[in-house]
Write a protein that holds these residues in place. Sequence first.
Motif, mmCIF file in Angstrom:
data_model
loop_
_atom_site.group_PDB
_atom_site.id
_atom_site.type_symbol
_atom_site.label_atom_id
_atom_site.label_comp_id
_atom_site.label_asym_id
_atom_site.label_seq_id
_atom_site.Cartn_x
_atom_site.Cartn_y
_atom_site.Cartn_z
ATOM 1 N N LEU A 124 -112.826 61.092 -43.008
ATOM 2 C CA LEU A 124 -113.891 61.541 -42.105
ATOM 3 C C LEU A 124 -113.706 60.957 -40.711
ATOM 4 O O LEU A 124 -114.000 61.616 -39.698
ATOM 5 C CB LEU A 124 -115.251 61.151 -42.677
ATOM 6 C CG LEU A 124 -116.488 61.743 -41.996
ATOM 7 C CD1 LEU A 124 -116.423 63.258 -41.949
ATOM 8 C CD2 LEU A 124 -117.760 61.279 -42.704
ATOM 9 N N ALA A 125 -113.199 59.723 -40.632
ATOM 10 C CA ALA A 125 -113.020 59.059 -39.336
ATOM 11 C C ALA A 125 -111.967 59.748 -38.475
ATOM 12 O O ALA A 125 -111.985 59.596 -37.251
ATOM 13 C CB ALA A 125 -112.647 57.593 -39.543
ATOM 14 N N VAL A 165 -126.425 61.782 -36.971
ATOM 15 C CA VAL A 165 -125.549 61.285 -38.034
ATOM 16 C C VAL A 165 -125.301 59.790 -37.851
ATOM 17 O O VAL A 165 -125.329 59.013 -38.817
ATOM 18 C CB VAL A 165 -124.211 62.061 -38.029
ATOM 19 C CG1 VAL A 165 -123.278 61.537 -39.114
ATOM 20 C CG2 VAL A 165 -124.456 63.558 -38.216
ATOM 21 N N ILE A 166 -125.088 59.383 -36.624
ATOM 22 C CA ILE A 166 -124.822 57.970 -36.310
ATOM 23 C C ILE A 166 -126.000 57.094 -36.721
ATOM 24 O O ILE A 166 -125.815 56.020 -37.312
ATOM 25 C CB ILE A 166 -124.526 57.814 -34.812
ATOM 26 C CG1 ILE A 166 -123.136 58.388 -34.478
ATOM 27 C CG2 ILE A 166 -124.613 56.357 -34.370
ATOM 28 C CD1 ILE A 166 -122.895 58.601 -33.002
ATOM 29 N N LEU A 208 -118.034 54.713 -37.690
ATOM 30 C CA LEU A 208 -119.099 54.647 -36.684
ATOM 31 C C LEU A 208 -118.511 54.717 -35.284
ATOM 32 O O LEU A 208 -119.013 55.454 -34.418
ATOM 33 C CB LEU A 208 -119.913 53.366 -36.873
ATOM 34 C CG LEU A 208 -121.043 53.114 -35.872
ATOM 35 C CD1 LEU A 208 -122.047 54.261 -35.880
ATOM 36 C CD2 LEU A 208 -121.738 51.793 -36.189
ATOM 37 N N GLY A 209 -117.432 53.972 -35.042
ATOM 38 C CA GLY A 209 -116.794 54.016 -33.731
ATOM 39 C C GLY A 209 -116.278 55.403 -33.399
ATOM 40 O O GLY A 209 -116.414 55.878 -32.256
ATOM 41 N N TYR A 219 -126.072 52.923 -29.629
ATOM 42 C CA TYR A 219 -125.149 53.011 -30.764
ATOM 43 C C TYR A 219 -123.984 52.034 -30.581
ATOM 44 O O TYR A 219 -123.545 51.404 -31.553
ATOM 45 C CB TYR A 219 -124.610 54.431 -30.914
ATOM 46 C CG TYR A 219 -125.669 55.504 -31.026
ATOM 47 C CD1 TYR A 219 -126.917 55.236 -31.596
ATOM 48 C CD2 TYR A 219 -125.428 56.800 -30.558
ATOM 49 C CE1 TYR A 219 -127.878 56.226 -31.692
ATOM 50 C CE2 TYR A 219 -126.385 57.790 -30.658
ATOM 51 C CZ TYR A 219 -127.613 57.507 -31.210
ATOM 52 O OH TYR A 219 -128.568 58.482 -31.303
ATOM 53 N N ARG A 220 -123.504 51.917 -29.355
ATOM 54 C CA ARG A 220 -122.395 50.989 -29.107
ATOM 55 C C ARG A 220 -122.853 49.537 -29.302
ATOM 56 O O ARG A 220 -122.088 48.698 -29.790
ATOM 57 C CB ARG A 220 -121.826 51.195 -27.708
ATOM 58 C CG ARG A 220 -121.123 52.530 -27.534
ATOM 59 C CD ARG A 220 -120.096 52.512 -26.418
ATOM 60 N NE ARG A 220 -119.445 53.800 -26.282
ATOM 61 C CZ ARG A 220 -118.442 54.223 -27.041
ATOM 62 N NH1 ARG A 220 -117.965 53.430 -28.007
ATOM 63 N NH2 ARG A 220 -117.902 55.413 -26.845
ATOM 64 N N THR A 221 -124.083 49.265 -28.929
ATOM 65 C CA THR A 221 -124.618 47.917 -29.157
ATOM 66 C C THR A 221 -124.706 47.620 -30.648
ATOM 67 O O THR A 221 -124.365 46.518 -31.099
ATOM 68 C CB THR A 221 -126.002 47.781 -28.509
ATOM 69 O OG1 THR A 221 -125.878 47.948 -27.093
ATOM 70 C CG2 THR A 221 -126.612 46.413 -28.797
ATOM 71 N N ALA A 222 -125.156 48.607 -31.425
ATOM 72 C CA ALA A 222 -125.250 48.418 -32.877
ATOM 73 C C ALA A 222 -123.872 48.156 -33.467
ATOM 74 O O ALA A 222 -123.701 47.260 -34.310
ATOM 75 C CB ALA A 222 -125.882 49.643 -33.534
#
Length: 502
Positions: free
Chosen positions: A347-348, A176-177, A140-141, A466-469
């Motif tokens: 994937l990352a 995607v995120i 995610l990051g 997204y960063r908060t999540a």
Amino acid sequence: MKALQASDRSVFPDPVYRETVLKPLFDGAKRHLASALKAVDRAHLVMLVETGIVSREQGATIAGALEAIAAEVDPLTLSYTGAVEDYFFLMEGELKQRVGADIGGRLHTARSRNDIDHTLFKLVLKQHVDRLLLKCRTLLGALVDTAERDKAVLVVAYTHGQPAQPTTYGHYLGAVIEVLVRDIERLEAARAIIDLSPMGAAAITTSGFPIDRARVAHLLGFAGAMPNSYSCIASVDYITSIFSAIELLFLHLGRPIQDFQVWSSFEVGQLYMPNAFVQISSIMPQKRNPVPIEHLRHLSAQTVGRARAVVNVMHNTPFTDMVDSEGDTQEMGYQVFEVAGRVLDLLAVTVPAGAIDSARVAVNLRRSCATITELADTLVRVEGLSFRLAHGIAAQVARTVVALSGDLPSDGYAPFALAFKERAGRDSSIGPDEFARIVSPEHFVAVRERFGGPGPAALDAAIRGYRTALKDFEQRAEDRARRESNAAAELAARFAELVGGA
């Protein structure tokens, strides 16, 4: 010969049963469950002493023996002989040899292999889930960082396999995120089901002894005890929940991976993978094969299939304690986590390594007339036309440019002026320069500032979300780890007190 067979089969275990069932289960238990069983024994013993079911003196004797067994017996060196049924009975036998059958047998007061087994499986599953969640957060990051890096990088968005509209790579990755965020939430929800202790259910109905189920749950680092004792041994939804969540996660990841494979093809050429992610053909030296993407695709499919197989094992099984949910199925599950982790790790690093070929994107956008929707929208706003009339004009322009293999900004104005006059009955107020600006992909994206759109302000707001999540996921993981670490420390301290009292 018949008499010999009858004699052989009067003694448990039958040799074939031993080799095909008991030995594999024993080997799996010593590899995966030994550490968890040690924790369960210690937590249960501490509770038995604290509630007075076992005296402190007896508890101290048992604790000292358990400590000695842990120091002197390496589970991985053990071999299954068939002398006892399984790993649990082997360890119980070792305890009885050291302290006698009377004292050693007291540890099993108010418990059963039913509640022990599910507790062991849950303790081990939590570890696997936590490692998987960590890898999910890492991915995610990486996705969020790449989305922010490429928030203004144009790409062609496709529908029905054809160029549809321009957007940005950051906007695409945002989609995607958002799915990954929901998948992580599903994994966390499944983990919460795992995080309830079955200990104290015993075989089915708990016990007449004054046990403290909440105390054992706390010492083992669970969030709490499962409320219904029958559910403790019959409801295997902790298994179906986690593997269903994993199946969905990798089904969903497989879809953008498929896009990456199409985008990196020679014909599309939208995504460029650096040499570190490319293998060369053994016979065709001109080929650049981005095979990591292919491996991501098929390993994701493997994960989906393996996870579904675990869930399918539970189908149409009785609502009771059952072999179907035990060691062999758990082994299947561990394989799911292993393959899943490989996908997430690869994937990352693959996503940030990829780069959009902006020159190729620009050509594909112009030749496909992918910005033509904005021309129709502008005609409604500027010229006061109905959308249907504007759509017809734009469609005529697109057909003409595509038929000419032309370029919309430079070759589209003349067809536009003609189509507008034919359909609207007048000349358009839009000149050539303004037309080129209207149909540019940069303008197309810039005006789409609605919530969820690719416009700069809208996408910046999304990335902040997204960063908060991600931050929230990390905080919850830290909270869980702290709770479990504190519980382990408390268990170690209480157990050490018992050993010291021997």
